[in-house]
Design an enzyme around this catalytic site. Sequence first.
Site, PDB file in Angstrom:
ATOM      1  N   PRO A 206      19.709  51.309 -20.512  1.00 40.42           N
ATOM      2  CA  PRO A 206      19.346  52.185 -21.470  1.00 40.42           C
ATOM      3  C   PRO A 206      17.893  52.750 -21.459  1.00 40.42           C
ATOM      4  O   PRO A 206      17.685  53.790 -22.085  1.00 40.42           O
ATOM      5  CB  PRO A 206      19.602  51.387 -22.836  1.00 40.42           C
ATOM      6  CG  PRO A 206      19.160  50.095 -22.328  1.00 40.42           C
ATOM      7  CD  PRO A 206      19.680  49.950 -20.937  1.00 40.42           C
ATOM      8  N   CYS A 353      19.704  39.615 -16.117  1.00 35.15           N
ATOM      9  CA  CYS A 353      19.573  38.516 -17.031  1.00 35.15           C
ATOM     10  C   CYS A 353      20.768  37.623 -17.026  1.00 35.15           C
ATOM     11  O   CYS A 353      21.340  37.294 -18.074  1.00 35.15           O
ATOM     12  CB  CYS A 353      19.791  39.255 -18.223  1.00 35.15           C
ATOM     13  SG  CYS A 353      21.394  40.420 -18.302  1.00 35.15           S
TER      14      CYS A 353
END
Length: 459
Positions: A206, A353
Site C-alpha cells: 500500500p 512478513c
Amino acid sequence: HVRQLYALVSETLRYSPVLEKLLAGAALLQAEKKLPPQLAKVLVYDLLFGKGLKCGGRWKALARRHRARLEAELARLKVQQKVSRNEDLLAPVQAASPGASQVPRYVRVNTLKTCVDDVIDFFKRQGYSYLGKAASVEELRALSGKKFLLDLHLPELLVFPPQMDFHDNLLYTSGHIILQDKASCLPAFLLDPAAGSHVIDACAAPGNKTSHLAAILKNKGQIFAFDVDTKRLATMNTMLMRAGVTGFQLAQQDFLTVDPGDPKYSKVTYILLDPSCSGSGNVRGSIRPTWSRLWARGPQVMAALPAGMVNRLPREEAAPSAERLQALAGFQRKVLSHALSFPALRRLVYSTCSLHREENEDVVHAVLQEWGSAFRLMNAFPSWPCRGLTAFPGAECCLRASPADTLTHGFFVAVLERCGEGAAAPSSLPAAAENPQHGEGTAPGTAPKKRKRKKQRVK
C-alpha cells in the site's frame, strides 16, 4: 472512504465479544429479526464506540430506535466489570492474545514534511509525556498511559502504548506521521539509497515503504513503484501525495514482466523487494483483519468491503501447507533472481512478513547460489538482536523480528550487494543508527528552517 471503512471493520472485530454481550442484553436481534447479526455489530459499534452513524436509510433509523436500550446495556456492562472506559472492556479479550497486546503503536515521522523534534513538541502540547530515547526493548514494553519514547534503533520512529490510536490525529490526516510497524520500517532504512538515486519498489502497495524511501531520498531521485492491482495503486497514489512524495512513477504491472534491459531502468541502483508471502508473521489477535477472519464473521462484513480491499487482505490465517509454502518460495526465488538482473543494481533488500524458513533464508540461499560470486549477503544492522536461522553459512547476516524479542510483527530482512567493480563499499549496515539525524522539515505549527518555500503548517 476505503480507509475509514477498513478501520470500522477492524474495530468492530476487535470489540466483537463486547458487542455480542450488548446485542444479547438489549435483545436487539430478537426485536429486529431481519437484521443480520454481523451488520448489527457494525451498526452498534459505530453508534456506541465510533463517530456516530454515517449511513442513511432504514439501518440508521433502526439503530437509533434502540439507542437508549443499548446505552443502558453498555452502562450496565461497565458497572458489572467495574470499569469506566470503553477500552477497559477489552482487557479479557486482549489477554487472550499476548502477541497483539504487547506490540506498541509505532509512529514514523515523515521527514518530507516535518522533523522528529517538532513532532515530539506537538504531542507534548497535546498532553503526552515524552520519556526520551529508549535504552532497551524492555522500556518499550513498559509504556503505558500517554507516555511515549524515541525508538532505540530507528531514529525517526516514536513509540506509544499498544492501544493508542492516531487515525484521527491531525498529524496523521495531514501526512506528517505514518502509522507503520517498526519491522516494516527496516527494509527502506537498510536499503538506505543515496539522495538522487533511482530506486525500484517492486511490490509497492500500500505504499508505506515507498513513502519511507522518498523520505530517505529527500525527494531527490526517482522511485519506480509496481503493483498489479489498479485500486491498490490508486489508494497508494493518494497516500503518497498526502505524504508529500514527489519523483515517483506508479505502474500497474507485474514486476516479473519488467524488462531489466529497458533504458528507463538503466540507472536503477537500489531495489526494495517485499513480495507476496504467507503473512505468517502478522500478529494473531491484532486489530488488523485477515480475509478468513472477516469471512468467518459472515458474508455481510465481506460484502461491505470494496473488492480491491478484499484482494489486499492477507489470506493465511492458519499455517500454510507444505505445498503452499513451496509454491510461494518458488515465486519468491523467481522474483528475487529477476530483481538481481537489473544491470546497474548495487544493493537490494529482500523482506517478508513470514516466519517460515522456506520463504526467507532458503530463498536467499538458493538465489545467492544461482548468482555465484556476483552478489554477497551483507551483515545488516549488527546490533539488531534477532538474526537469521542457521540455514547456511552467513545466514546470521539476515534479520528477523518477532513480538516476543523485538516487540514487532514477525518479519525477515536480508541485504544483498553486488560484488566487484562499481559495487558499494563493504559495510555493516546501518551506520546512521549510531548518529541519528532527525532530518530537515517543518514542524507542525512552526516555520521551516533554511528553506526557500514554506511547507505545510499544522497548528
